[in-house]
Write a protein that holds these residues in place. Structure first.
Motif, PDB file in Angstrom:
ATOM      1  N   LYS A 194      10.677   3.904  -3.206  1.00 23.81           N
ATOM      2  CA  LYS A 194      10.267   5.312  -3.108  1.00 23.81           C
ATOM      3  C   LYS A 194      10.573   5.903  -1.735  1.00 23.81           C
ATOM      4  CE  LYS A 194       6.522   5.080  -6.510  1.00 23.81           C
ATOM      5  NZ  LYS A 194       5.083   5.291  -6.748  1.00 23.81           N
ATOM      6  N   LEU A 195      11.216   5.128  -0.890  1.00 25.97           N
ATOM      7  CA  LEU A 195      11.534   5.630   0.460  1.00 25.97           C
ATOM      8  C   LEU A 195      13.006   5.358   0.764  1.00 25.97           C
ATOM      9  CD1 LEU A 195       8.392   4.230   2.287  1.00 25.97           C
ATOM     10  CD2 LEU A 195       8.796   6.592   1.648  1.00 25.97           C
ATOM     11  N   PRO A 196      13.934   6.187   0.386  1.00 27.90           N
ATOM     12  CA  PRO A 196      13.722   7.409  -0.386  1.00 27.90           C
ATOM     13  C   PRO A 196      13.720   7.124  -1.891  1.00 27.90           C
ATOM     14  CG  PRO A 196      16.014   7.202   0.222  1.00 27.90           C
ATOM     15  CD  PRO A 196      15.316   6.004   0.825  1.00 27.90           C
ATOM     16  N   ILE A 197      13.384   8.150  -2.677  1.00 28.23           N
ATOM     17  CA  ILE A 197      13.429   8.040  -4.130  1.00 28.23           C
ATOM     18  C   ILE A 197      14.848   8.356  -4.600  1.00 28.23           C
ATOM     19  CG2 ILE A 197      12.578   9.010  -6.305  1.00 28.23           C
ATOM     20  CD1 ILE A 197       9.966   9.673  -4.782  1.00 28.23           C
ATOM     21  N   VAL A 198      15.436   7.466  -5.376  1.00 25.42           N
ATOM     22  CA  VAL A 198      16.799   7.664  -5.881  1.00 25.42           C
ATOM     23  C   VAL A 198      16.718   8.203  -7.302  1.00 25.42           C
ATOM     24  CG1 VAL A 198      18.953   6.516  -6.500  1.00 25.42           C
ATOM     25  CG2 VAL A 198      17.751   5.863  -4.418  1.00 25.42           C
ATOM     26  N   PHE A 239       7.437  14.109   6.632  1.00 24.85           N
ATOM     27  CA  PHE A 239       8.135  14.089   7.920  1.00 24.85           C
ATOM     28  C   PHE A 239       9.541  13.543   7.683  1.00 24.85           C
ATOM     29  CE2 PHE A 239       5.338  10.424   7.413  1.00 24.85           C
ATOM     30  CZ  PHE A 239       6.238   9.382   7.406  1.00 24.85           C
ATOM     31  N   GLU A 240      10.381  13.675   8.681  1.00 29.48           N
ATOM     32  CA  GLU A 240      11.761  13.215   8.560  1.00 29.48           C
ATOM     33  C   GLU A 240      11.795  11.708   8.338  1.00 29.48           C
ATOM     34  OE1 GLU A 240      15.697  14.403  10.989  1.00 29.48           O
ATOM     35  OE2 GLU A 240      14.285  13.198  12.122  1.00 29.48           O
ATOM     36  N   LEU A 241      12.576  11.292   7.357  1.00 28.99           N
ATOM     37  CA  LEU A 241      12.664   9.879   7.003  1.00 28.99           C
ATOM     38  C   LEU A 241      13.969   9.304   7.528  1.00 28.99           C
ATOM     39  CD1 LEU A 241      11.393   7.494   5.408  1.00 28.99           C
ATOM     40  CD2 LEU A 241      12.753   8.244   3.439  1.00 28.99           C
ATOM     41  N   ARG A 242      13.840   8.292   8.377  1.00 26.45           N
ATOM     42  CA  ARG A 242      15.031   7.649   8.932  1.00 26.45           C
ATOM     43  C   ARG A 242      15.282   6.348   8.183  1.00 26.45           C
ATOM     44  NH1 ARG A 242      12.018   8.671  13.257  1.00 26.45           N
ATOM     45  NH2 ARG A 242      11.702   6.428  13.676  1.00 26.45           N
ATOM     46  N   VAL A 243      16.435   6.272   7.554  1.00 24.09           N
ATOM     47  CA  VAL A 243      16.863   5.044   6.889  1.00 24.09           C
ATOM     48  C   VAL A 243      17.949   4.440   7.765  1.00 24.09           C
ATOM     49  CG1 VAL A 243      17.718   4.016   4.751  1.00 24.09           C
ATOM     50  CG2 VAL A 243      16.368   6.119   4.657  1.00 24.09           C
ATOM     51  N   LEU A 247       0.837  -1.207   0.000  1.00 26.58           N
ATOM     52  CA  LEU A 247       0.000   0.000   0.000  1.00 26.58           C
ATOM     53  C   LEU A 247       0.869   1.253   0.000  1.00 26.58           C
ATOM     54  CD1 LEU A 247      -2.662   1.598   0.446  1.00 26.58           C
ATOM     55  CD2 LEU A 247      -2.467   1.076   2.867  1.00 26.58           C
ATOM     56  N   LEU A 248       1.878   1.265   0.856  1.00 28.74           N
ATOM     57  CA  LEU A 248       2.731   2.455   0.965  1.00 28.74           C
ATOM     58  C   LEU A 248       3.558   2.664  -0.300  1.00 28.74           C
ATOM     59  CD1 LEU A 248       3.490   4.668   2.948  1.00 28.74           C
ATOM     60  CD2 LEU A 248       5.271   3.187   3.859  1.00 28.74           C
ATOM     61  N   GLN A 249       4.076   1.581  -0.871  1.00 31.58           N
ATOM     62  CA  GLN A 249       4.934   1.684  -2.039  1.00 31.58           C
ATOM     63  C   GLN A 249       4.157   2.092  -3.290  1.00 31.58           C
ATOM     64  OE1 GLN A 249       8.121   1.545  -2.731  1.00 31.58           O
ATOM     65  NE2 GLN A 249       8.060   1.290  -4.941  1.00 31.58           N
ATOM     66  N   THR A 250       3.001   1.454  -3.525  1.00 31.37           N
ATOM     67  CA  THR A 250       2.293   1.663  -4.803  1.00 31.37           C
ATOM     68  C   THR A 250       1.312   2.826  -4.764  1.00 31.37           C
ATOM     69  OG1 THR A 250       0.601   0.038  -4.189  1.00 31.37           O
ATOM     70  CG2 THR A 250       2.502  -0.768  -5.407  1.00 31.37           C
ATOM     71  N   PRO A 308      10.065  11.834  -0.140  1.00 32.05           N
ATOM     72  CA  PRO A 308       8.733  12.327  -0.517  1.00 32.05           C
ATOM     73  C   PRO A 308       7.777  12.448   0.670  1.00 32.05           C
ATOM     74  CG  PRO A 308       8.875   9.988  -0.987  1.00 32.05           C
ATOM     75  CD  PRO A 308      10.206  10.384  -0.387  1.00 32.05           C
ATOM     76  N   MET A 309       8.208  12.060   1.859  1.00 29.35           N
ATOM     77  CA  MET A 309       7.309  12.047   3.009  1.00 29.35           C
ATOM     78  C   MET A 309       7.236  13.419   3.669  1.00 29.35           C
ATOM     79  SD  MET A 309       6.381   8.983   2.736  1.00 29.35           S
ATOM     80  CE  MET A 309       5.593   8.287   4.172  1.00 29.35           C
TER      81      MET A 309
END
Length: 850
Positions: free
Chosen positions: A531-535, A606-610, A482-485, A603-604
C-alpha cells in the motif's frame, strides 16, 4: 485466613487425596522434576480386594496455612508427604534423616503417612529394610519408584478408611467435637456446649466431614447421603459457612457421577466411568439428565441405584446449589479463596454443559472477589486462569482482555526486573481473541474483522515489548504490519507518527523479507508494503518503433515462412492468475532496455519517497534498473515506468516489484495485490538484433508522400531535377549495434499519386557496397544511388502544368536484408554532427531482418 487460591481446582478434586512432593537439601531441579513426573503419573490406584479407586492430587508446593482448612474440606488436607534427597555418604545420613523429620512436622497434624526417597547412598545403611525410606543408587537406577508409590497410597487408604469408619460410627453418649475453620476458633470461646443448637452444629459439621471422607474413599453413594443429612442439619441452625461447604460437597459428588471423565479439561485424567461410581458396578446405565433412571437401567441391585438417583443432583440443580453455596461463602470475608475456587469449579461444570452465559456470570463474580494484597506473580496467574476459563466457554474477546491484563502485569512498575519476554509471549496469545493475525495475507482477502482501535493498541504494545526485549527486528516487523494492515484506520497524525518511529528503528535494523522465528517456534511472515504506494495497474510496454522486431519478410518477393501442424484441443487451460500469465503479442529483445508502466497512488498525507523500486521477474536472467520516486501527498494515479534489460532469451514473466520505503525492503507480488489491472505479464525475449543507422546526402522532405504502414520506419528526402538531369544520392550505412550486418537488399518503387506518368529514375551498383559486408559493429558502408530523370512529355497535354504543382519527388529508398530489420538508433548513440544535416532519423522502407 487461606491466602493462596488454587485456580486449577475442579469439582472432582474433592475426591482426591493431597500428596506433597518436595526436595530436601540440594537436589538439581531437573532431577527433581524427573522423579516428580514419575511419581505424579501414579494418580489413581485400585484398592486391593475392592472395586474402589483412590485418586491422588500431587503438588510440589503447598502453603501450610491452606492446610489448616483441611477439616473444612478434606481434599485441602495434606495427607501424604514424599521427600526427595541426595545423600552420597553414610556421614550425611543422620543429618538428612533429621531434615526429613523437620519437613514432616510442617504438615504433621494432617499427615497419614510419608516417604523419603534417597538417591546416591549405597552400603550398609541402604541395605537395611525400611518402610518409610527408599534408597536408590542414582536417578537412572530407580525402577521401583512407581511400585513404592502404589504401596504408599495403599497405606494412605488404610488410614483414611479407619478415620472414615471411626467418624461415621454413631457413638451414643460421646460428645461430637466441633470442627472449625481457623478464623472461627476465637468465636466459639465460652459458648454453651450443651445447647441443642450447638450439638446440631457439631452433628452437621461432622456429617459433612464424613461425606468428604466417603468421597475420598471412593464411596460416592454414601457421600451423597451424608451431604444431604449435613445440609438439613446445618440449614436448621443457620451455620452458613459449613452449609455452603455441604452444598458444594453435594455438587462435587453429583458432578463426579454425571461427568466421570472429569471437568478439568485434561484428557485421560480420569477413567471413563468405573472408578468414580463407588462400590457399585460401573457398567450400569447412567441416569438421564434429570437424574431419573431409564427403564433398562434397573438391575437386581436396585436399591443403590434408586438411592443414588434420589440423592444425586440433576445437572441443573448442581448449578443452583453452587449459586447457593457461593452466596453463603460471600457472607465471610475470610472465605474469599473458598468462594473464588467454587466459582471456578462451577464454571468448569457449566462449560461441560455448554451454558456459556451462566458461566460468564460466575466468572464475573470471581473477578470481583477481594482477596488479600496479591503479589504480581499471583495476579498474573489469576488473570491467566480467568483468560483460559473465558476461552473454554467461548468468550474469546473477554479471554484476550484478561490475558492482556496478565501481560501488562508482567511488566508492572513495581517489579524490579520486569518480565518483558513473558509479557510479549502473553500478548501474542491474545491475538486470536481480537481477530488479529500476524500474517498480512489474512488482511488482503476481504473485509476487516475485529475492532481496529483495539488491534492498533495491541500492535503498539507488541512493538513496545519488543523494544524493551532489545529486539529491533521485531519492532520493525510489528510496526510494518501495523502500517500495512491498519493504514485505512490511522489518522493523518498517526500515519506520520508511525512512519517516524519506523524510520528511527530501521536506521539501526532495516526491514527485510526474511521470516522471523521466535524462540517458541512461532514464525512471523514478512510484511511487504503493497500500500506504499498502492499499485492500480501494471502494463508491459512494447519497444519503441525503431527497436521493435518484426517478422522477417523479403521485399524482393521471397517470403520466408515456417510450416507447423495445426492441432485443435477443446480443453481450455484455466490457471490462477490466467490474465497475468497470458502471453503478450509483442516481443522484447535481449540486451535492449524494456519498460513496464505502473499506475500508482500515494495514500499518505505527505510526500512518499520510494528509494529503490524495480521489477521482480522469473524465466529469464534480467537486470532490473531501480528507480527512485517521490510521490506527492495523496496524489492521484501517477505513472511510473520501471526498466530493465533481459540478459538471456526465453519467456519472461513480471511477477511484481520491489521497493524500499521508510527503510523497509519489500517484495510485492502481483498475485497478492487485489484489483490490479494488467494486460498480461508474460512476454517472449528473442535474441539480440543488429542495429543500423542510415544517413543520406539529400535534405529531408517537408511533406510525407506516403503514409507509413506501421510495420515500417520511414522518412522522406526530396530533390528537384530537370528532365534529363542526373544526381547522385550517397547513403551511409553505419552499424551502431553489437551484431554484424550480413546481407543487404535494395529495391525501388516509383510512386506517382496522380497516375499520369511513369519512368525509371533510380539505378545503383551493389558490388562496391556488398564487398564491405558483413558490416561489423561500428563500421560504415556507403551505397551510391544514381537519380536520373527521363520523362516522355508527348502523351499528356497538361503535364507541364501538373509538374509545376509540386514537381516529382523521389522518396522511400527501400533498403532491406532478408535476415535483419533495421531499427531506430538508440537514444544513447552519439549525436549527429551539425554538417550531417541530411542524416535520417526515421527510416521507412529501410529494413534489416533476420
Amino acid at each position: 485466613k487461606m491466602s493462596v487460591p488454587d485456580y486449577m481446582q475442579c469439582a472432582e478434586d474433592h475426591q482426591t487425596l493431597l500428596v506433597v512432593v518436595q526436595p530436601i537439601g540440594i537436589v538439581p531441579e531437573e532431577s527433581f522434576f524427573r522423579i516428580y513426573k514419575r511419581i505424579s503419573a501414579v494418580s489413581q490406584v485400585n484398592v486391593r480386594d475392592s472395586q474402589r479407586v483412590l485418586y491422588i492430587r500431587y503438588r510440589h508446593h503447598y502453603p501450610p496455612e491452606n492446610n489448616e482448612w483441611g477439616d473444612f474440606q478434606t481434599h485441602r488436607k495434606v495427607v501424604g508427604l514424599i521427600t526427595i534427597t541426595e545423600c552420597s555418604s553414610a556421614k550425611e545420613w543422620p543429618q538428612t534423616f533429621e531434615k526429613f523429620h523437620l519437613q514432616k512436622e510442617m504438615y504433621g497434624s494432617t499427615l497419614y503417612d510419608s516417604r523419603l526417597f534417597v538417591f546416591g547412598l549405597q552400603g550398609e545403611i541402604a541395605e537395611q529394610p525400611r518402610t518409610d525410606v527408599a534408597f536408590y543408587p542414582s536417578y537412572d537406577e530407580c525402577e521401583t519408584v512407581e511400585k513404592r508409590i502404589e504401596d504408599f497410597i495403599e497405606s494412605l487408604f488404610i488410614v483414611l478408611e479407619s478415620k472414615r469408619l471411626d467418624r461415621a460410627t454413631d457413638k451414643s453418649g460421646d460428645k461430637i467435637p466441633l470442627l472449625c475453620v481457623p478464623f472461627e476458633k476465637k468465636d466459639f470461646v465460652g459458648l454453651d456446649t450443651d445447647s441443642r443448637h450447638y450439638k446440631k452444629r457439631c452433628q452437621g459439621r461432622m456429617r459433612k466431614h464424613v461425606g468428604d471422607l466417603c468421597l475420598q474413599a471412593g464411596m460416592l453413594q454414601d457421600s451423597l447421603v451424608h451431604y444431604h443429612m449435613a445440609v438439613e442439619l446445618l440449614r436448621s441452625v443457620n451455620d452458613f459457612l459449613w452449609l455452603g461447604a455441604a452444598l458444594e460437597g453435594l455438587c462435587s459428588a453429583s458432578v463426579i457421577y454425571h461427568y466421570p471423565g472429569g471437568t478439568g479439561g485434561q484428557v485421560g485424567s480420569r477413567r471413563a466411568q468405573g472408578g468414580s461410581l463407588s462400590a457399585e458396578a460401573g457398567n450400569r446405565h447412567r441416569p438421564g439428565k434429570d437424574g431419573a433412571l431409564t427403564s433398562n437401567g434397573i438391575n437386581a441391585d436396585t436399591s443403590a441405584e434408586i438411592g443414588r438417583a434420589k440423592n444425586c443432583l440433576s445437572p441443573e440443580d448442581i448449578i443452583e446449589k453452587y449459586k447457593e453455596a457461593i452466596s453463603y461463602y460471600g457472607k465471610y470475608k475470610n472465605a474469599g479463596v473458598i468462594e473464588l475456587e467454587a466459582c471456578v469449579k462451577a464454571v468448569r461444570v457449566l462449560a461441560m454443559q455448554k451454558r456459556s452465559m451462566e458461566a460468564s456470570e460466575f466468572l464475573q463474580n470471581a473477578v470481583y472477589i477481594n482477596l488479600r494484597q496479591l503479589s504480581e506473580e499471583e495476579k498474573i496467574q489469576r488473570y491467566s486462569i480467568l483468560s483460559e476459563l473465558y476461552e473454554r466457554i467461548g468468550f474469546h474477546r473477554k479471554s484476550a482482555f484478561f490475558k492482556r491484563i496478565a501481560a501488562m502485569q508482567c511488566a508492572a512498575p513495581s517489579i524490579p526486573e520486569p518480565g518483558w519476554r513473558a509479557c510479549y509471549k502473553l500478548l501474542l496469545e491474545t491475538l486470536p481473541g481480537y481477530s488479529l493475525s500476524l500474517d498480512p495475507q489474512d488482511f488482503s482477502r476481504g473485509t476487516h474483522r475485529g475492532w481496529a482501535a483495539v488491534q492498533m493498541r495491541l500492535l503498539h504494545e507488541l512493538v513496545y515489548a519488543s523494544r524493551r526485549m532489545g529486539n529491533p527486528a521485531l519492532c520493525v516487523r510489528h510496526l510494518s504490519f501495523l502500517l500495512q494492515t491498519m493504514l485505512d484506520f490511522l489518522s493523518d497524525q498517526e500515519k506520520k507518527d508511525v512512519t517516524q518511529s519506523l524510520e528511527s528503528y530501521t536506521a539501526k535494523c532495516p526491514g527485510t523479507m526474511e521470516v522471523i522465528t521466535l524462540p517458541d517456534g512461532l514464525k512471523l511472515p514478512p510484511v511487504p508494503f503493497t500500500k506504499l504506494p498502492i499499485v492500480k495497474s501494471v502494463k508491459l510496454l512494447n519497444l519503441p518503433t525503431s527497436l521493435r522486431p518484426h517478422k522477417m519478410k523479403s521485399l524482393l518477393g521471397q517470403n520466408v515462412s515456417t510450416k507447423s501442424p495445426f492441432i485443435y484441443s477443446p480443453i481450455i487451460a484455466h490457471s490462477r492468475g490466467e490474465e497475468r500469465n497470458k502471453k503478450i503479442d509483442f516481443q522484447w529483445v535481449q540486451g535492449d532496455v524494456c519498460e513496464v508502466q505502473l499506475m500508482v497512488y500515494n495514500p499518505m498525507p505527505f510526500e512518499l519517497r520510494v528509494e529503490n523500486m524495480g521489477l521482480l521477474t522469473t524465466g529469464v536472467e534480467f537486470e532490473s534498473l531501480p528507480a527512485a520516486l517521490s510521490l506527492p501527498a495523496e496524489s492521484g494515479l501517477y505513472p511510473v515506468t520501471l526498466v530493465g534489460v533481459p540478459q538471456t532469451t526465453g519467456q519472461i514473466t513480471v511477477n511484481g516489484y520491489h521497493t524500499s520505503v521508510f527503510g523497509v525492503f519489500s517484495d510485492c507480488l502481483l498475485d497478492s495485490l487485489p484489483g490490479v489491472k494488467t494486460n498480461g505479464c508474460t512476454v517472449e525475449v528473442i535474441p539480440a538484433l543488429p542495429r543500423l543507422q542510415i544517413s543520406t546526402s539529400l535534405p529531408r522532405s517537408a511533406h510525407t508522400l506516403q503514409p507509413s504502414s506501421g510495420d515500417e520506419i520511414s522518412t522522406n528526402v526530396s530533390v528537384q531535377l530537370y528532365n534529363g538531369e542526373t544526381q547522385q544520392l550517397i547513403i551511409k550505412l553505419e552499424n551502431i549495434g553489437t551484431e554484424p550486418l550480413e546481407k543487404l537488399e535494395v529495391t525501388a518503387k516509383t510512386v506517382n499519386t496522380k497516375e499520369k506518368l511513369y519512368g525509371d529514375f533510380l539505378s545503383w551498383n551493389l558490388e562496391d557496397t556488398l564487398c564491405q559486408f558483413p558490416l561489423k559493429p561500428g563500421k560504415i558502408a556507403t551505397l551510391v544511388v544514381n537519380i536520373k530523370v527521363k520523362l516522355d512529355f508527348s502523351c499528356q497535354e497538361n503535364l507541364l502544368q501538373d509538374l509545376s504543382d509540386d514537381g516529382i519527388s523521389v522518396s522511400g529508398l527501400p533498403l532491406s536484408s532478408p535476415f535483419r530489420q533495421v531499427v531506430k538508433p538508440r537514444v544513447e548513440t552519439k549525436p549527429l554532427n551539425p554538417q550531417e544535416s541530411s542524416k535520417v532519423g526515421d527510416f521507412s522502407h529501410v529494413k534489416v531482418r533476420e
